[in-house]
Design a protein around this motif. Structure first.
Motif, mmCIF file in Angstrom:
data_model
loop_
_atom_site.group_PDB
_atom_site.id
_atom_site.type_symbol
_atom_site.label_atom_id
_atom_site.label_comp_id
_atom_site.label_asym_id
_atom_site.label_seq_id
_atom_site.Cartn_x
_atom_site.Cartn_y
_atom_site.Cartn_z
ATOM 1 N N LEU A 148 -63.346 -71.995 -98.680
ATOM 2 C CA LEU A 148 -62.948 -70.623 -98.400
ATOM 3 C C LEU A 148 -61.444 -70.497 -98.621
ATOM 4 O O LEU A 148 -60.660 -71.251 -98.040
ATOM 5 C CB LEU A 148 -63.294 -70.241 -96.963
ATOM 6 C CG LEU A 148 -62.923 -68.812 -96.532
ATOM 7 C CD1 LEU A 148 -63.787 -67.803 -97.261
ATOM 8 C CD2 LEU A 148 -63.062 -68.653 -95.021
ATOM 9 N N ILE A 149 -61.032 -69.559 -99.478
ATOM 10 C CA ILE A 149 -59.616 -69.315 -99.691
ATOM 11 C C ILE A 149 -59.325 -67.835 -99.448
ATOM 12 O O ILE A 149 -60.254 -67.008 -99.404
ATOM 13 C CB ILE A 149 -59.148 -69.733 -101.099
ATOM 14 C CG1 ILE A 149 -59.732 -68.795 -102.165
ATOM 15 C CG2 ILE A 149 -59.517 -71.176 -101.398
ATOM 16 C CD1 ILE A 149 -59.065 -68.987 -103.514
ATOM 17 N N VAL A 150 -58.055 -67.525 -99.302
ATOM 18 C CA VAL A 150 -57.626 -66.147 -99.111
ATOM 19 C C VAL A 150 -56.690 -65.765 -100.250
ATOM 20 O O VAL A 150 -55.730 -66.490 -100.541
ATOM 21 C CB VAL A 150 -56.915 -65.955 -97.759
ATOM 22 C CG1 VAL A 150 -56.418 -64.520 -97.614
ATOM 23 C CG2 VAL A 150 -57.856 -66.298 -96.607
ATOM 24 N N VAL A 151 -56.975 -64.670 -100.907
ATOM 25 C CA VAL A 151 -56.146 -64.175 -102.006
ATOM 26 C C VAL A 151 -55.592 -62.806 -101.615
ATOM 27 O O VAL A 151 -56.051 -62.185 -100.652
ATOM 28 C CB VAL A 151 -56.949 -64.068 -103.321
ATOM 29 C CG1 VAL A 151 -57.526 -65.432 -103.708
ATOM 30 C CG2 VAL A 151 -58.075 -63.041 -103.194
ATOM 31 N N HIS A 152 -54.611 -62.356 -102.378
ATOM 32 C CA HIS A 152 -54.012 -61.052 -102.107
ATOM 33 C C HIS A 152 -54.206 -60.142 -103.315
ATOM 34 O O HIS A 152 -54.011 -60.565 -104.464
ATOM 35 C CB HIS A 152 -52.513 -61.190 -101.826
ATOM 36 C CG HIS A 152 -51.875 -59.896 -101.420
ATOM 37 N ND1 HIS A 152 -52.018 -59.368 -100.156
ATOM 38 C CD2 HIS A 152 -51.099 -59.010 -102.112
ATOM 39 C CE1 HIS A 152 -51.361 -58.226 -100.078
ATOM 40 N NE2 HIS A 152 -50.798 -57.978 -101.250
ATOM 41 N N LEU A 153 -54.593 -58.898 -103.042
ATOM 42 C CA LEU A 153 -54.779 -57.917 -104.105
ATOM 43 C C LEU A 153 -54.002 -56.653 -103.780
ATOM 44 O O LEU A 153 -54.028 -56.165 -102.647
ATOM 45 C CB LEU A 153 -56.251 -57.571 -104.288
ATOM 46 C CG LEU A 153 -57.110 -58.742 -104.753
ATOM 47 C CD1 LEU A 153 -58.114 -59.115 -103.686
ATOM 48 C CD2 LEU A 153 -57.798 -58.447 -106.056
ATOM 49 N N LYS A 154 -53.320 -56.141 -104.789
ATOM 50 C CA LYS A 154 -52.605 -54.872 -104.675
ATOM 51 C C LYS A 154 -53.048 -53.997 -105.826
ATOM 52 O O LYS A 154 -52.845 -54.334 -106.991
ATOM 53 C CB LYS A 154 -51.093 -55.105 -104.723
ATOM 54 C CG LYS A 154 -50.268 -53.829 -104.560
ATOM 55 C CD LYS A 154 -48.775 -54.143 -104.546
ATOM 56 C CE LYS A 154 -47.938 -52.884 -104.361
ATOM 57 N NZ LYS A 154 -46.486 -53.196 -104.325
ATOM 58 N N ARG A 155 -53.657 -52.873 -105.514
ATOM 59 C CA ARG A 155 -54.246 -52.015 -106.538
ATOM 60 C C ARG A 155 -53.427 -50.732 -106.684
ATOM 61 O O ARG A 155 -53.056 -50.114 -105.689
ATOM 62 C CB ARG A 155 -55.691 -51.683 -106.192
ATOM 63 C CG ARG A 155 -56.568 -52.925 -105.990
ATOM 64 C CD ARG A 155 -57.987 -52.543 -105.661
ATOM 65 N NE ARG A 155 -58.793 -53.681 -105.284
ATOM 66 C CZ ARG A 155 -59.436 -54.472 -106.129
ATOM 67 N NH1 ARG A 155 -59.351 -54.234 -107.423
ATOM 68 N NH2 ARG A 155 -60.146 -55.494 -105.707
#
Length: 263
Positions: free
Chosen positions: A105-112
Motif C-alpha cells: 500500500l502506497i500513498v500518492v498525491h494528485l493535483k487536478r
C-alpha cells in the motif's frame, strides 16, 4: 423579516448591533425607529453612520429599493457573461491510497486542474478536467512530480523494481507539442496510454510492454460531477473511500480492464 403596510420591509437588528452607513441608507430609503416609532429622516452622526442597537427596527422602502435591485441584477448578469464570476481555472488536490498488485500500500498525491467553459452563473455548471499533477516517492528518497496535460493516471504498479503507470484521457489544443508532454500514440480502442518510470522521469512505452500481471485499474477514476469531488479536496482518499465511490460510479466498459492492442 416581516412586511408592514405601505410597501415597507422591516429588518431586525442582530444582538450585537451594527453600523448603518448613511449613503446607502438614504439611497434605499431606510429609516429607523429607536425602539418606538419609525422616522423616515436619518439623523447624521459623527461617523456618518447610525449605530443600531438590538431592538431597533430598520425598514426598507420597497418602492425605492426595487429599481436599484433590478439594476444590480442586470449589472450582475452583464458582468457574469463578460468578465465572469469565477476564475477560468481551479484546482482540486488530495492524497490517495493505492494498493499495488503485490499487496503493498502506497500513498500518492494528485493535483487536478479544471477549466470552466464560458462564463457561468453557477461555479461548476460547465467544467472539464484538463491536467493532472502526479507525485510519488519511488525509492523512499527522491520525491517525483510529473504534470500530465490532458491525462490522468488510472493504474500504478511496480514490477521487477520498475514502476509503470497507465493513463487515460487525451491530448488537447497542442498539448502534445509542449516539452515533456508527448505520451505516444493511442494503440488500443479505449484511450489508455502506458508510461514507465526510468532515469527519474516518466516516458511513454507501448501498452504491449506492460507486464501481464497488471490487469485492472487501481486508482480513483473521477466520474461524476465536480461537486462530488469537492469533499476530497485537501484530504486523503482511502481504499474504503474508493470502494464507496465505485458503488456509486461503477467503471464503464472501456475502463474495467487495462487493454492491450490486438497484434
Amino acid at each position: 423579516m416581516s412586511t408592514f403596510p405601505g410597501c415597507w420591509t422591516v429588518i431586525p437588528i442582530p444582538t450585537n448591533g451594527c453600523w448603518l452607513p448613511l449613503f446607502p441608507a438614504a439611497t434605499l430609503g431606510i429609516g429607523w425607529d429607536g425602539h418606538t416609532c419609525l422616522a423616515r429622516n436619518i439623523v447624521p452622526s459623527t461617523k456618518n453612520c447610525l449605530f443600531l442597537k438590538e431592538g431597533d427596527v430598520v425598514r426598507v422602502s420597497v418602492g425605492k429599493f426595487l429599481p436599484l435591485l433590478l439594476m444590480s441584477v442586470v449589472a450582475l448578469m452583464v458582468f457574469a457573461k463578460t468578465v465572469g464570476l469565477y476564475p477560468r481555472y481551479f484546482y482540486l488536490e488530495w492524497d490517495e491510497e493505492v494498493r499495488l498488485h503485490d499487496g503493498r500500500l502506497i500513498v500518492v498525491h494528485l493535483k487536478r486542474r479544471y477549466e470552466r467553459l464560458g462564463k457561468q452563473f453557477l461555479p461548476y455548471s460547465s467544467v472539464v478536467r484538463r491536467d493532472t499533477e502526479f507525485g510519488f516517492n519511488p525509492d523512499n528518497k527522491n520525491y517525483n512530480v510529473q504534470l500530465f496535460r490532458g491525462f490522468s493516471p488510472m493504474f500504478l504498479g511496480c514490477y521487477d523494481n520498475v514502476w509503470y503507470m497507465v493513463l487515460y484521457g487525451g491530448y488537447y489544443s497542442g498539448s502534445r507539442n509542449l516539452p515533456g508532454q508527448d505520451w505516444g500514440e493511442l494503440e488500443g480502442p479505449y484511450g489508455q496510454w502506458a508510461v514507465m518510470f526510468e532515469g527519474g522521469r516518466w516516458r511513454p512505452i507501448s501498452m504491449t510492454r506492460l507486464p501481464s500481471v497488471f490487469q485492472e485499474p487501481n486508482m480513483l477514476l473521477t466520474y461524476g460531477e465536480v461537486e462530488e469531488l469537492l469533499g476530497f479536496d485537501g484530504g486523503v482518499i482511502s481504499l474504503e473511500d474508493k470502494r464507496s465511490w465505485l458503488k456509486k460510479h461503477p467503471l464503464v466498459y472501456s475502463d474495467v480492464k487495462l487493454t492491450r492492442p490486438n497484434l
